[in-house]
Design a protein around this motif. Structure first.
Motif, PDB file in Angstrom:
ATOM      1  N   GLY A  37      17.092  -4.570  -6.650  1.00 27.61           N
ATOM      2  CA  GLY A  37      15.766  -4.433  -6.024  1.00 27.61           C
ATOM      3  C   GLY A  37      15.730  -3.137  -7.539  1.00 27.61           C
ATOM      4  O   GLY A  37      15.837  -3.404  -8.517  1.00 27.61           O
ATOM      5  N   PHE A  38      16.189  -2.026  -7.003  1.00 24.89           N
ATOM      6  CA  PHE A  38      15.866  -0.568  -7.568  1.00 24.89           C
ATOM      7  C   PHE A  38      17.046  -0.714  -8.502  1.00 24.89           C
ATOM      8  O   PHE A  38      16.952   0.153  -9.779  1.00 24.89           O
ATOM      9  CB  PHE A  38      15.857   1.010  -7.104  1.00 24.89           C
ATOM     10  N   LEU A  39      18.127  -0.670  -8.413  1.00 25.11           N
ATOM     11  CA  LEU A  39      19.320  -0.918  -8.969  1.00 25.11           C
ATOM     12  C   LEU A  39      19.125  -2.017 -10.514  1.00 25.11           C
ATOM     13  O   LEU A  39      19.072  -0.949 -11.745  1.00 25.11           O
ATOM     14  CB  LEU A  39      20.727  -1.000  -8.541  1.00 25.11           C
TER      15      LEU A  39
ATOM     16  N   GLY B 163       1.131  -1.298  -0.253  1.00 24.36           N
ATOM     17  CA  GLY B 163       0.408  -0.062  -0.473  1.00 24.36           C
ATOM     18  C   GLY B 163       1.147   1.125  -0.045  1.00 24.36           C
ATOM     19  O   GLY B 163      -0.092   2.178   0.821  1.00 24.36           O
ATOM     20  N   GLN B 164       1.785   1.644   0.047  1.00 29.39           N
ATOM     21  CA  GLN B 164       3.323   2.476   0.032  1.00 29.39           C
ATOM     22  C   GLN B 164       3.103   3.094  -2.102  1.00 29.39           C
ATOM     23  O   GLN B 164       3.612   2.787  -2.346  1.00 29.39           O
ATOM     24  CB  GLN B 164       4.320   2.429   0.592  1.00 29.39           C
ATOM     25  N   ARG B 165       3.370   4.152  -1.789  1.00 31.74           N
ATOM     26  CA  ARG B 165       3.645   4.555  -3.192  1.00 31.74           C
ATOM     27  C   ARG B 165       4.822   4.866  -3.401  1.00 31.74           C
ATOM     28  O   ARG B 165       6.187   5.044  -2.351  1.00 31.74           O
ATOM     29  CB  ARG B 165       2.807   6.117  -2.965  1.00 31.74           C
ATOM     30  N   THR B 166       5.653   4.964  -4.189  1.00 32.03           N
ATOM     31  CA  THR B 166       7.314   4.642  -4.845  1.00 32.03           C
ATOM     32  C   THR B 166       7.564   6.776  -4.827  1.00 32.03           C
ATOM     33  O   THR B 166       6.424   6.875  -4.175  1.00 32.03           O
ATOM     34  CB  THR B 166       7.114   4.616  -6.497  1.00 32.03           C
ATOM     35  N   GLY B 167       8.311   6.123  -3.426  1.00 30.36           N
ATOM     36  CA  GLY B 167       9.556   7.653  -3.862  1.00 30.36           C
ATOM     37  C   GLY B 167      10.136   8.215  -5.201  1.00 30.36           C
ATOM     38  O   GLY B 167       9.883   7.725  -6.235  1.00 30.36           O
ATOM     39  N   PHE B 168       9.785   9.786  -5.021  1.00 26.60           N
ATOM     40  CA  PHE B 168      10.031  10.586  -5.875  1.00 26.60           C
ATOM     41  C   PHE B 168      10.636  10.449  -5.981  1.00 26.60           C
ATOM     42  O   PHE B 168      11.393  10.582  -7.391  1.00 26.60           O
ATOM     43  CB  PHE B 168       9.676  11.891  -5.221  1.00 26.60           C
TER      44      PHE B 168
ATOM     45  N   LEU C 166      10.917   7.228  -8.423  1.00 23.71           N
ATOM     46  CA  LEU C 166      10.100   7.850  -9.741  1.00 23.71           C
ATOM     47  C   LEU C 166      11.028   8.288 -10.748  1.00 23.71           C
ATOM     48  O   LEU C 166      10.950   8.489 -11.514  1.00 23.71           O
ATOM     49  CB  LEU C 166       8.819   8.397  -9.171  1.00 23.71           C
ATOM     50  N   ALA C 167      12.014   9.526 -10.156  1.00 19.25           N
ATOM     51  CA  ALA C 167      12.112  10.354 -11.069  1.00 19.25           C
ATOM     52  C   ALA C 167      13.396   9.658 -11.924  1.00 19.25           C
ATOM     53  O   ALA C 167      13.556   9.878 -13.271  1.00 19.25           O
ATOM     54  CB  ALA C 167      13.134  11.686 -10.259  1.00 19.25           C
ATOM     55  N   VAL C 168      14.067   8.954 -10.951  1.00 22.68           N
ATOM     56  CA  VAL C 168      14.497   8.466 -11.952  1.00 22.68           C
ATOM     57  C   VAL C 168      14.211   7.482 -13.323  1.00 22.68           C
ATOM     58  O   VAL C 168      14.900   7.235 -14.503  1.00 22.68           O
ATOM     59  CB  VAL C 168      15.510   7.358 -10.759  1.00 22.68           C
ATOM     60  N   LEU C 169      13.090   6.551 -13.067  1.00 23.59           N
ATOM     61  CA  LEU C 169      12.287   6.002 -13.628  1.00 23.59           C
ATOM     62  C   LEU C 169      12.287   6.778 -14.535  1.00 23.59           C
ATOM     63  O   LEU C 169      12.066   6.218 -16.070  1.00 23.59           O
ATOM     64  CB  LEU C 169      12.037   5.175 -12.967  1.00 23.59           C
ATOM     65  N   GLY C 170      11.685   7.949 -14.651  1.00 25.08           N
ATOM     66  CA  GLY C 170      11.261   8.790 -15.162  1.00 25.08           C
ATOM     67  C   GLY C 170      11.905   8.469 -15.889  1.00 25.08           C
ATOM     68  O   GLY C 170      11.739   9.486 -17.879  1.00 25.08           O
ATOM     69  N   LEU C 171      13.154   9.461 -16.210  1.00 23.78           N
ATOM     70  CA  LEU C 171      14.334   9.878 -16.606  1.00 23.78           C
ATOM     71  C   LEU C 171      14.624   8.786 -17.163  1.00 23.78           C
ATOM     72  O   LEU C 171      14.780   9.107 -18.707  1.00 23.78           O
ATOM     73  CB  LEU C 171      15.652  10.233 -15.238  1.00 23.78           C
ATOM     74  N   GLN C 172      15.041   7.143 -17.203  1.00 24.41           N
ATOM     75  CA  GLN C 172      14.914   6.346 -18.284  1.00 24.41           C
ATOM     76  C   GLN C 172      14.268   6.083 -19.533  1.00 24.41           C
ATOM     77  O   GLN C 172      14.713   6.098 -20.569  1.00 24.41           O
ATOM     78  CB  GLN C 172      15.243   5.126 -17.075  1.00 24.41           C
ATOM     79  N   HIS C 173      12.961   6.757 -18.487  1.00 24.99           N
ATOM     80  CA  HIS C 173      11.629   6.817 -19.694  1.00 24.99           C
ATOM     81  C   HIS C 173      11.692   7.343 -20.564  1.00 24.99           C
ATOM     82  O   HIS C 173      11.414   6.710 -21.867  1.00 24.99           O
ATOM     83  CB  HIS C 173      10.621   6.361 -19.319  1.00 24.99           C
ATOM     84  N   VAL C 174      12.200   8.966 -20.674  1.00 28.22           N
ATOM     85  CA  VAL C 174      12.290   9.713 -21.559  1.00 28.22           C
ATOM     86  C   VAL C 174      13.344   9.570 -22.486  1.00 28.22           C
ATOM     87  O   VAL C 174      13.478   9.396 -23.797  1.00 28.22           O
ATOM     88  CB  VAL C 174      12.264  11.019 -20.530  1.00 28.22           C
ATOM     89  N   LEU C 175      14.305   9.212 -21.936  1.00 30.05           N
ATOM     90  CA  LEU C 175      15.173   9.272 -22.817  1.00 30.05           C
ATOM     91  C   LEU C 175      15.098   7.920 -23.912  1.00 30.05           C
ATOM     92  O   LEU C 175      15.923   7.881 -24.960  1.00 30.05           O
ATOM     93  CB  LEU C 175      16.759   8.903 -21.715  1.00 30.05           C
TER      94      LEU C 175
ATOM     95  N   MET D 120      -2.005   5.347 -15.976  1.00 26.74           N
ATOM     96  CA  MET D 120      -0.548   4.499 -16.292  1.00 26.74           C
ATOM     97  C   MET D 120       0.517   5.099 -16.511  1.00 26.74           C
ATOM     98  O   MET D 120       0.431   5.481 -16.904  1.00 26.74           O
ATOM     99  CB  MET D 120      -1.306   2.708 -17.188  1.00 26.74           C
ATOM    100  N   PRO D 121       1.756   4.458 -15.681  1.00 26.83           N
ATOM    101  CA  PRO D 121       3.017   4.790 -16.189  1.00 26.83           C
ATOM    102  C   PRO D 121       3.674   4.656 -17.427  1.00 26.83           C
ATOM    103  O   PRO D 121       4.214   3.681 -17.667  1.00 26.83           O
ATOM    104  CB  PRO D 121       3.790   4.398 -15.023  1.00 26.83           C
ATOM    105  N   VAL D 122       2.703   5.482 -18.392  1.00 23.20           N
ATOM    106  CA  VAL D 122       3.211   4.276 -20.023  1.00 23.20           C
ATOM    107  C   VAL D 122       3.491   5.907 -20.215  1.00 23.20           C
ATOM    108  O   VAL D 122       3.094   7.604 -20.606  1.00 23.20           O
ATOM    109  CB  VAL D 122       1.813   3.932 -20.700  1.00 23.20           C
ATOM    110  N   MET D 123       5.073   5.699 -21.536  1.00 20.56           N
ATOM    111  CA  MET D 123       5.512   6.673 -21.988  1.00 20.56           C
ATOM    112  C   MET D 123       5.231   6.847 -23.723  1.00 20.56           C
ATOM    113  O   MET D 123       4.902   5.529 -24.713  1.00 20.56           O
ATOM    114  CB  MET D 123       6.621   6.966 -21.998  1.00 20.56           C
ATOM    115  N   ALA D 124       4.453   7.950 -23.686  1.00 22.76           N
ATOM    116  CA  ALA D 124       4.447   8.266 -25.358  1.00 22.76           C
ATOM    117  C   ALA D 124       4.932   7.972 -26.538  1.00 22.76           C
ATOM    118  O   ALA D 124       6.072   9.077 -26.157  1.00 22.76           O
ATOM    119  CB  ALA D 124       3.180   8.609 -25.798  1.00 22.76           C
ATOM    120  N   GLY D 125       5.487   7.921 -27.989  1.00 24.33           N
ATOM    121  CA  GLY D 125       6.503   7.665 -27.833  1.00 24.33           C
ATOM    122  C   GLY D 125       6.123   7.581 -29.759  1.00 24.33           C
ATOM    123  O   GLY D 125       4.621   7.311 -30.255  1.00 24.33           O
ATOM    124  N   ALA D 126       7.344   7.868 -30.710  1.00 23.54           N
ATOM    125  CA  ALA D 126       7.050   7.703 -32.111  1.00 23.54           C
ATOM    126  C   ALA D 126       6.742   5.941 -32.486  1.00 23.54           C
ATOM    127  O   ALA D 126       7.428   5.552 -32.089  1.00 23.54           O
ATOM    128  CB  ALA D 126       8.118   8.325 -33.014  1.00 23.54           C
TER     129      ALA D 126
END
Length: 276
Positions: free
Chosen positions: A187-189, A6-11, A14-23, A77-83
Motif C-alpha cells: 500500500g502506502f509504504l 470517490g474519496q480524497r487522499t488524507g492529508f 499527501l504530506a509524506v508523498l509531497g515531501l518525497q517529491h520535494v526531496l 495535476m500533482p506534478v513537480m517542476a524541476g530543473a
C-alpha cells in the motif's frame, strides 16, 4: 495519488508523498546549477545564487501547475517542476561562446517560443499512445544515468575520493533500500521507497563523514535572487535557436510525463489541459 471510491487522499499521506517529491526535485534543482556553474567557471557564491533562483522558480511553477491560474495556466495535476538536465550542455556551450547574458537571453526567448507553440504542440497528444510515452519516459531515465553516476563517484576524476568504496557502498545501500521497500512494502509504504531510501542513505552517510553542514550553518535563512544578476540578457540567434530546440525536447518529455500522471490519477487529459 489516485482517489478510491470517490474519496480524497488524507492529508498525512499527501504530506509524506509531497515531501518525497520535494526531496527528489531538490536534488535536480541543486545539481543542474552545480554542474553548469562548475563548467562555466563560477565561484561558490554565484552558484548559490543560481540554486536559489532555480528553487524559487521551481516552487512557483509547481504551485501554478497544481492549483492553476484561471483558464490560462496550470494543468491542475500533482506534478513537480524541476530543473532539466537536457538544457545543461547547450547552456554550457552558449556560456562559453557568448557569455552568461546570452544564456539567460536564449532561455527567455525559448520561454516565449514555448508559450506560442503550447497549444499546437498539445494537439499532438493523440500521437502519444502508452507505448510512445512509456518509451520516452524510459529514455529520459536512461539519459539521467550518467548524471547519477557522477553524483555517486564524483565529478573530478583526479580527486582522492573519486569512486571511493564508501561512495559506491552507500549508493548500493540506497538502491537496495528502495528495491526492498518496493518489493515487500504494501500500500502506502510501497509508494515511499524513494523517500525512505533518501533518509536511510543520509543516516548511513553521517558516520562515514560524507555529510557536511558547515556551509549551511553560516548561510542566510532567506535569500532572494536579484533579477539580471549577470546583466541585461543578450539574444544571439544561434543561442536562441539552440534553446528553442531544447524547448521542443522538453515539451516531448513533459507530454509523456503528464500522460503518465493523468493515467495514475484517473484524470482525462484534454488538449486544453496540456496547453496550460
Amino acid at each position: 495519488m489516485p482517489a478510491k471510491d470517490g474519496q480524497r487522499t488524507g492529508f498525512g499521506r499527501l504530506a509524506v508523498l509531497g515531501l518525497q517529491h520535494v526531496l527528489v526535485m531538490y536534488t535536480g534543482c541543486v545539481t543542474v546549477p552545480l554542474v553548469f556553474g562548475a563548467a562555466a567557471g563560477l565561484d561558490a557564491a554565484t552558484i548559490a545564487v543560481l540554486i536559489n533562483a532555480d528553487l524559487l522558480v521551481a516552487g512557483v511553477v509547481t504551485m501554478i501547475q497544481g492549483a492553476g491560474v484561471g483558464r490560462f495556466l496550470g494543468v491542475r495535476m500533482p506534478v513537480m517542476a524541476g530543473a532539466a538536465f537536457t538544457a545543461v550542455t547547450p547552456m554550457i556551450l552558449i556560456a562559453g561562446e557568448y557569455g552568461l547574458q546570452a544564456v539567460y537571453g536564449s532561455m527567455l526567448a525559448a520561454g516565449v517560443f514555448g508559450l506560442l507553440i503550447a497549444y499546437p504542440f498539445a494537439k499532438a497528444v493523440r500521437f502519444f499512445p502508452p507505448l510512445v510515452s512509456g518509451v520516452v519516459i524510459t529514455v529520459v531515465g536512461l539519459a539521467l544515468i550518467g548524471v547519477g553516476v557522477n553524483l555517486v563517484v564524483g565529478n573530478d576524476p583526479e580527486a582522492a575520493d573519486h569512486a571511493a568504496p564508501s561512495r559506491l557502498a552507500l549508493a548500493a545501500f540506497v538502491v537496495l533500500v528502495i528495491l526492498l521497500v518496493a518489493r515487500f512494502g504494501r500500500g502506502f509504504l510501497a509508494q515511499t521507497g524513494v523517500l525512505l531510501g533518501l533518509l536511510a542513505g543520509t543516516a548511513a552517510a553521517v558516520p562515514l563523514g560524507l555529510v557536511d553542514f558547515s556551509a549551511a550553518r553560516t548561510a542566510d535563512w532567506i535569500g532572494v535572487a536579484a533579477p539580471f544578476h549577470f546583466g541585461a540578457p543578450q539574444f544571439p540567434a544561434v543561442a536562441v535557436l539552440s534553446m528553442c530546440v531544447v524547448m521542443l525536447v522538453l515539451f516531448a518529455e513533459s507530454t509523456a510525463d503528464l500522460i503518465a500522471v493523468a493515467e495514475l490519477t484517473g484524470k482525462r487529459l484534454t488538449t486544453a489541459d496540456m496547453a496550460r
